[in-house]
Design a protein around this motif. Structure first.
Motif: not given
Length: 437
Positions: A64-81
Motif C-alpha cells: 500500500y505504501i509503495q503504491n501510494s508513493l507512486l501516486d504523483k497527485s496531491s492525494q494523501k494516503h492513510i493506512a489504519v492498523i
C-alpha cells in the motif's frame, strides 16, 4: 610522571594510550549497560520472528505504501492498523519503521531518499522507541517525536516528512490544547496535511479521556477526503490464554460478569479477597519470573493525610510516577512498590498483573453487571468538556466508556496471569462467587 605538557616527554604516548584505554573500557561498560536496558525495554516490540498473520499484514502495508508513493497527485494516503490490546500492532509498526528507515539510504529500494518519522503521544513508549536510534545505524532519536512537536516543527520551517507512522493513534488529541502548544483542532488531521502517507494504529477500546475522544464516526470524518485502507489484526499474542479465558476477560472488561471458564489451562486467573494478599502473590511472581506489577484504575481517594496513594483494606502503596530514566516503569525494580496506571503501562507487556478496581466500579445486582459511578472518579481530567462530545446521552455514555476502556487496557497486560481485587465489597464478593462456580 615527567609529561607536564603533551608531547614533551617520551612517556606521554604511553599515558595517552592508557587514558584512551580507560575511556574505551568505560564506553564498553556503558554500552553493555544500555544494551541490557534496551533488551528489557525493546524486547516486546523489536521482534525478529513475526507470526504469519503479522508478516502478511506487513507485506500488505508495504504494498500500500509503495503504491501510494507512486501516486504523483496531491492525494494523501492513510493506512489504519486496527486491533485490540495485545494483537501486536506496535510490533508490526516497529518492523515497518525499520524497513522504511533502512531503505532511505539504499538507491535500489522504493524508499530511497524519503524522510520517515514516527510519533506517539505516550512518554513511556516514546522512550522505548528512541532507544531504537541507539540500536540501529540507520535510525536516530530525532526520528521519533511527540505529535505536537512534529506539527509545530514543520509549521516553523522544518522539512515535512514523506511518511509518518503513528502508534497509539487513539491517544491523539481531538481538540486544541494550548497548554501543550497544540493550537489546531485535531492532531491526526494536522499530521495528514504534512505527509504523503500516514500509517496510524487505532483501538477505540483504548480511548480513555475526552480530549483524546475518538470513535468510528469521528475517524471517518477525518479520513473522508483521502484515500485510506484498514489493516485489521485480530489474533491475541500477549495473553497466553485459550479462547474461553480470552472471552471472559473481554466480557469482564465491558462490565459483563460470567462464571469462570471451566478450563483455565496454564493462565492464572484469580480473584482475591484482600489486596494485601494479591500484592504478596505479585511479589512472589516478580521474584520468580520478573515483570509482575500491581496496577489500578482511577477512583481511589487520597489517603487521609493527603498522600497520593492507593489504599484498600491494609494495602497502601503510592501511585506510579513518570521518570526520565532509561528503563520504563514495568522494568524498574522500584516500581514493584508502586501502583501502575494506564499512563505508565498502556502499550506494555507484563508477565503477571494484579488489578485493583477502584470504588468507582460498583456491582448492580439487578443487571448482575459492573457499573461505573462517575461521581467517584477522582481523575476528573478525563471528563473535561470537548467539542467532539456535545449530546447529553453521548457524554453520559463516554463517562462509562472511558472507565471501562481503562479497565480493558489494564486487564490485558499480563502474559500468564491476572489477579483481581475490587474495592467495592459487593462487586468483589460477586467476582469470588463466579470464580468458585
Amino acid at each position: 610522571d615527567n609529561a607536564e605538557v603533551p608531547g614533551s616527554s617520551p612517556g606521554w604516548p604511553m599515558i595517552k594510550r592508557g587514558v584512551d584505554l580507560f575511556f574505551l573500557c568505560l564506553k564498553i561498560k556503558y554500552n553493555q549497560f544500555m544494551d541490557k536496558k534496551q533488551t528489557d525495554n525493546l524486547a516486546p516490540f523489536d521482534l525478529s520472528d513475526l507470526s504469519e498473520n503479522q508478516e502478511q499484514t506487513l507485506r500488505n502495508l508495504e504494498t500500500y505504501i509503495q503504491n501510494s508513493l507512486l501516486d504523483k497527485s496531491s492525494q494523501k494516503h492513510i493506512a489504519v492498523i486496527q486491533g485490540a490490546a495485545g494483537t501486536g500492532k506496535s510490533v508490526v509498526l516497529t518492523q515497518l519503521f525499520k524497513t522504511l528507515k533502512s531503505g532511505e539510504k539504499k538507491p535500489l529500494t522504493p524508499y530511497y531518499g524519503l524522510k520517515t518519522v514516527m510519533t506517539v503521544n505516550h512518554p513511556e513508549l516514546l522512550k522505548v522507541y528512541q532507544e531504537m536510534g541507539a540500536k540501529y545505524p540507520y535510525i536516530f532519536k530525532k526520528d521519533y517525536l511527540r505529535p505536537t512537536s512534529l506539527i509545530n516543527r514543520v509549521h516553523q520551517g522544518s522539512q515535512a516528512p514523506d511518511v509518518v507512522l503513528i502508534d497509539e493513534g487513539h491517544l491523539l488529541l481531538s481538540k486544541r490544547e494550548p497548554y501543550i502548544r497544540f493550537f489546531q483542532d485535531n492532531q491526526l488531521a494536522e499530521i495528514i496535511k504534512l505527509a504523503k502517507v500516514v500509517v496510524v494504529v487505532f483501538d477505540f477500546q483504548q480511548v480513555i479521556q475526552s480530549k483524546m475522544y475518538w470513535n468510528q464516526t469521528l475517524l471517518n470524518q477525518v479520513l473522508s477526503s483521502y484515500d485510506y485502507r484498514y489493516f485489521p489484526l485480530d489474533f491475541q499474542y500477549r495473553m497466553q490464554v485459550n479462547q474461553d479465558v480470552a472471552n471472559w476477560i473481554d466480557q469482564f472488561s465491558r462490565g459483563i460478569l460470567k462464571p469462570f471458564p471451566s478450563n483455565l489451562e496454564n493462565y492464572d486467573l484469580r480473584i482475591f479477597n484482600r489486596a494485601a494478599d494479591l500484592f504478596k502473590e505479585i511479589k512472589n511472581r516478580d521474584h520468580s519470573v520478573g515483570q509482575s506489577r500491581v496496577v489500578g484504575t482511577t477512583g481511589f481517594p487520597r489517603r487521609a493525610d493527603g498522600a497520593h496513594h492507593v489504599v484498600v483494606d491494609d494495602f497502601d502503596l503510592p501511585w506510579d510516577e513518570f521518570d526520565s530514566q532509561v528503563a520504563t516503569w514495568p522494568n524498574r525494580p522500584e516500581s514493584i512498590n508502586e501502583v501502575g496506571s494506564i499512563y505508565t503501562v498502556q502499550g506494555f507487556d507484563m508477565n503477571y498483573v494484579g488489578l485493583l478496581l477502584s470504588p468507582a466500579f460498583e456491582y448492580d445486582s439487578v443487571s448482575d453487571q459492573i457499573t461505573v459511578n462517575d461521581q467517584k472518579v477522582t481523575h476528573r481530567e478525563i471528563y473535561k468538556s470537548s467539542p467532539t462530545l456535545s449530546e447529553p446521552g453521548q457524554i453520559k455514555q463516554a463517562k462509562t466508556d472511558f472507565m471501562l476502556n481503562a479497565l480493558n487496557i489494564l486487564a490485558k497486560r499480563g502474559r500468564y496471569g491476572l489477579y483481581i481485587k475490587a474495592a467495592d465489597e459487593k462487586l468483589n464478593q460477586r467476582l469470588l462467587e463466579l470464580a468458585n462456580k
